[in-house]
Design a protein around this motif. Structure first.
Motif, PDB file in Angstrom:
ATOM      1  N   ARG A  35       0.708  -1.247   0.065  1.00  0.00           N
ATOM      2  CA  ARG A  35      -0.067  -0.179  -0.041  1.00  0.00           C
ATOM      3  C   ARG A  35       0.742   1.196   0.024  1.00  0.00           C
ATOM      4  N   GLY A  36       2.016   1.177   0.662  1.00  0.00           N
ATOM      5  CA  GLY A  36       2.800   2.564   0.677  1.00  0.00           C
ATOM      6  C   GLY A  36       3.504   2.464  -0.760  1.00  0.00           C
ATOM      7  N   ALA A  37       3.737   1.821  -1.340  1.00  0.00           N
ATOM      8  CA  ALA A  37       4.373   2.251  -2.696  1.00  0.00           C
ATOM      9  C   ALA A  37       3.226   2.855  -3.617  1.00  0.00           C
ATOM     10  N   VAL A  38       1.788   2.702  -3.578  1.00  0.00           N
ATOM     11  CA  VAL A  38       0.870   3.356  -4.220  1.00  0.00           C
ATOM     12  C   VAL A  38       0.428   4.905  -3.843  1.00  0.00           C
ATOM     13  N   LEU A  39       0.560   4.738  -2.265  1.00  0.00           N
ATOM     14  CA  LEU A  39       0.240   6.113  -1.493  1.00  0.00           C
ATOM     15  C   LEU A  39       1.503   7.005  -2.116  1.00  0.00           C
ATOM     16  N   VAL A  40       2.758   6.442  -1.954  1.00  0.00           N
ATOM     17  CA  VAL A  40       3.902   7.402  -2.101  1.00  0.00           C
ATOM     18  C   VAL A  40       4.313   7.728  -3.440  1.00  0.00           C
ATOM     19  N   GLY A  41       3.781   6.807  -4.440  1.00  0.00           N
ATOM     20  CA  GLY A  41       3.941   6.992  -5.674  1.00  0.00           C
ATOM     21  C   GLY A  41       3.016   8.133  -6.287  1.00  0.00           C
ATOM     22  N   VAL A  42       1.661   8.027  -5.787  1.00  0.00           N
ATOM     23  CA  VAL A  42       0.865   9.078  -6.397  1.00  0.00           C
ATOM     24  C   VAL A  42       0.978  10.499  -5.510  1.00  0.00           C
ATOM     25  N   ALA A  43       1.458  10.206  -4.409  1.00  0.00           N
ATOM     26  CA  ALA A  43       1.884  11.656  -3.756  1.00  0.00           C
ATOM     27  C   ALA A  43       2.889  12.298  -4.418  1.00  0.00           C
ATOM     28  N   ARG A  44       3.898  11.710  -5.036  1.00  0.00           N
ATOM     29  CA  ARG A  44       5.211  11.950  -5.807  1.00  0.00           C
ATOM     30  C   ARG A  44       4.313  12.662  -7.126  1.00  0.00           C
ATOM     31  N   LEU A  45       3.515  12.004  -7.774  1.00  0.00           N
ATOM     32  CA  LEU A  45       2.896  12.782  -8.782  1.00  0.00           C
ATOM     33  C   LEU A  45       2.020  14.052  -8.650  1.00  0.00           C
ATOM     34  N   ASP A  46       1.478  14.060  -7.389  1.00  0.00           N
ATOM     35  CA  ASP A  46       0.714  15.199  -6.980  1.00  0.00           C
ATOM     36  C   ASP A  46       1.711  16.459  -7.014  1.00  0.00           C
ATOM     37  N   THR A  47       2.811  16.209  -6.168  1.00  0.00           N
ATOM     38  CA  THR A  47       3.784  17.047  -6.192  1.00  0.00           C
ATOM     39  C   THR A  47       4.345  17.572  -7.406  1.00  0.00           C
ATOM     40  N   ALA A  48       4.556  16.583  -8.264  1.00  0.00           N
ATOM     41  CA  ALA A  48       4.895  17.071  -9.705  1.00  0.00           C
ATOM     42  C   ALA A  48       3.888  17.780 -10.406  1.00  0.00           C
ATOM     43  N   LEU A  49       2.650  17.665 -10.311  1.00  0.00           N
ATOM     44  CA  LEU A  49       1.752  18.732 -10.988  1.00  0.00           C
ATOM     45  C   LEU A  49       1.622  19.810 -10.300  1.00  0.00           C
ATOM     46  N   ASP A  50       2.046  20.148  -9.085  1.00  0.00           N
ATOM     47  CA  ASP A  50       2.316  21.457  -8.292  1.00  0.00           C
ATOM     48  C   ASP A  50       3.335  22.240  -8.922  1.00  0.00           C
ATOM     49  N   VAL A  51       4.556  21.278  -9.048  1.00  0.00           N
ATOM     50  CA  VAL A  51       5.530  22.125  -9.860  1.00  0.00           C
ATOM     51  C   VAL A  51       5.269  22.664 -11.402  1.00  0.00           C
ATOM     52  N   LEU A  52       4.358  21.708 -11.952  1.00  0.00           N
ATOM     53  CA  LEU A  52       3.962  21.927 -13.424  1.00  0.00           C
ATOM     54  C   LEU A  52       3.173  23.147 -13.469  1.00  0.00           C
ATOM     55  N   LEU A  53       2.040  23.399 -12.592  1.00  0.00           N
ATOM     56  CA  LEU A  53       1.066  24.463 -12.522  1.00  0.00           C
ATOM     57  C   LEU A  53       1.758  25.576 -12.188  1.00  0.00           C
ATOM     58  N   LYS A  54       2.510  25.691 -11.228  1.00  0.00           N
ATOM     59  CA  LYS A  54       3.403  26.869 -10.727  1.00  0.00           C
ATOM     60  C   LYS A  54       4.126  27.472 -11.809  1.00  0.00           C
ATOM     61  N   ALA A  55       4.738  26.627 -12.779  1.00  0.00           N
ATOM     62  CA  ALA A  55       5.666  27.069 -13.687  1.00  0.00           C
ATOM     63  C   ALA A  55       4.790  27.737 -14.903  1.00  0.00           C
ATOM     64  N   ALA A  56       3.484  27.028 -15.181  1.00  0.00           N
ATOM     65  CA  ALA A  56       2.654  27.832 -16.050  1.00  0.00           C
ATOM     66  C   ALA A  56       1.844  28.984 -15.850  1.00  0.00           C
ATOM     67  N   LEU A  57       1.680  29.056 -14.465  1.00  0.00           N
ATOM     68  CA  LEU A  57       0.837  30.330 -13.852  1.00  0.00           C
ATOM     69  C   LEU A  57       1.802  31.672 -13.444  1.00  0.00           C
ATOM     70  N   ALA A  58       1.263  32.709 -13.572  1.00  0.00           N
ATOM     71  CA  ALA A  58       1.905  33.800 -13.190  1.00  0.00           C
ATOM     72  C   ALA A  58       2.452  33.785 -11.627  1.00  0.00           C
ATOM     73  N   PRO A  59       3.496  34.223 -11.318  1.00  0.00           N
ATOM     74  CA  PRO A  59       4.045  34.282  -9.993  1.00  0.00           C
ATOM     75  C   PRO A  59       2.909  34.931  -8.944  1.00  0.00           C
ATOM     76  N   PRO A  60       2.705  34.377  -7.891  1.00  0.00           N
ATOM     77  CA  PRO A  60       1.791  35.178  -6.846  1.00  0.00           C
ATOM     78  C   PRO A  60       2.324  36.398  -6.553  1.00  0.00           C
ATOM     79  N   ARG A  61       1.418  37.301  -6.237  1.00  0.00           N
ATOM     80  CA  ARG A  61       1.779  38.624  -5.493  1.00  0.00           C
ATOM     81  C   ARG A  61       2.022  38.510  -4.223  1.00  0.00           C
ATOM     82  N   GLY A  62       1.685  37.514  -3.632  1.00  0.00           N
ATOM     83  CA  GLY A  62       2.182  37.187  -2.157  1.00  0.00           C
ATOM     84  C   GLY A  62       2.548  35.974  -1.923  1.00  0.00           C
ATOM     85  N   SER A  63       2.207  35.343  -0.885  1.00  0.00           N
ATOM     86  CA  SER A  63       2.563  34.116  -0.695  1.00  0.00           C
ATOM     87  C   SER A  63       2.023  33.031  -1.610  1.00  0.00           C
ATOM     88  N   GLU A  64       2.233  31.902  -1.672  1.00  0.00           N
ATOM     89  CA  GLU A  64       1.854  30.810  -2.704  1.00  0.00           C
ATOM     90  C   GLU A  64       0.711  29.821  -1.929  1.00  0.00           C
TER      91      GLU A  64
END
Length: 211
Positions: free
Chosen positions: A38-67
């Motif tokens: 079960r840990g491999a599944v949860l860790v793997g998808v969590a890693r994918l979630d983090t990667a999507l964070d990185v992708l979306l932040k790269a595509a969007l304009a920088p925040p004017r305050g904290s993210e």
């Protein structure tokens, strides 16, 4: 084959433009192989979630305050919302979007099940079948599969792959998605709309709009 010394093996298979993705893939796969069941599944998808964070932040304009846009308690904080936004921005194609949703549903099933579960069990195997078939066409699949099989063969303390035949395909699917999502984020510039609203001009047109 020592996992850390596998550069030559991968580079002999892959064109130069995905060397960065290959490096990321090694890191992702090794991290998942440290987990069990079960840990491999949860860790793997969590890693994918983090990667999507990185992708979306790269595509969007920088925040004017904290993210805060993608924090867990915000409307765009869930994995499903991030997948939908990435698709609407044109950052992922329909096949990748569907695969990400399939992985999200598998993660949810594993997280909420109180009984022993395996990726080889019919509900999860069937849900991921098309995604795995799509990912097999990626140029990273075959060399990563070869290295992964050799790595598993050298491990005496990794019975999980034998216990769950679906684990290897799952690791490869996650590995390829994370590697290319994060590589795309490095190559991406923020999306610039053709206009923005201002008090002074009403509508201000941008000369640097994303085409």
């Amino acid at each position: 084959m020592n996992w850390a010394d596998s550069n030559t093996a991968l580079e002999s298979f892959l064109p130069d433009w995905i060397e960065t993705a290959a490096e990321e893939a090694r890191s992702v796969a090794l991290g998942m192989l440290r987990e069990r069941g079960r840990g491999a599944v949860l860790v793997g998808v969590a890693r994918l979630d983090t990667a999507l964070d990185v992708l979306l932040k790269a595509a969007l304009a920088p925040p004017r305050g904290s993210e805060t846009l993608l924090l867990a308690d915000r409307p765009l904080g869930s994995l499903g919302a991030k997948i939908a936004l990435a698709a609407r921005l044109g950052l992922i194609d329909p096949a990748v979007e569907q695969s990400l949703h399939n992985l999200r549903r598998v993660r949810n099933g594993f997280a909420h099940s109180t009984a022993p579960v395996r990726l080889a069990d019919p509900p999860y195997r069937d849900r991921l079948r098309d995604s795995v078939a799509q990912a097999r066409r990626n140029p990273l699949w075959q060399p990563m599969q070869t290295i992964l099989e050799q790595h598993l063969a050298e491990q005496t303390g990794c019975p999980e792959a034998e216990h769950d035949p679906g684990l290897q395909s799952f690791v490869l699917l996650i590995t390829i998605l994370v590697a290319f999502v994060e590589t795309a984020a490095r190559l991406l510039s923020p999306i610039r709309p053709s206009l923005s609203l201002t008090f002074e001009e009403g509508i201000s047109r941008s000369i640097n709009a994303t085409q």
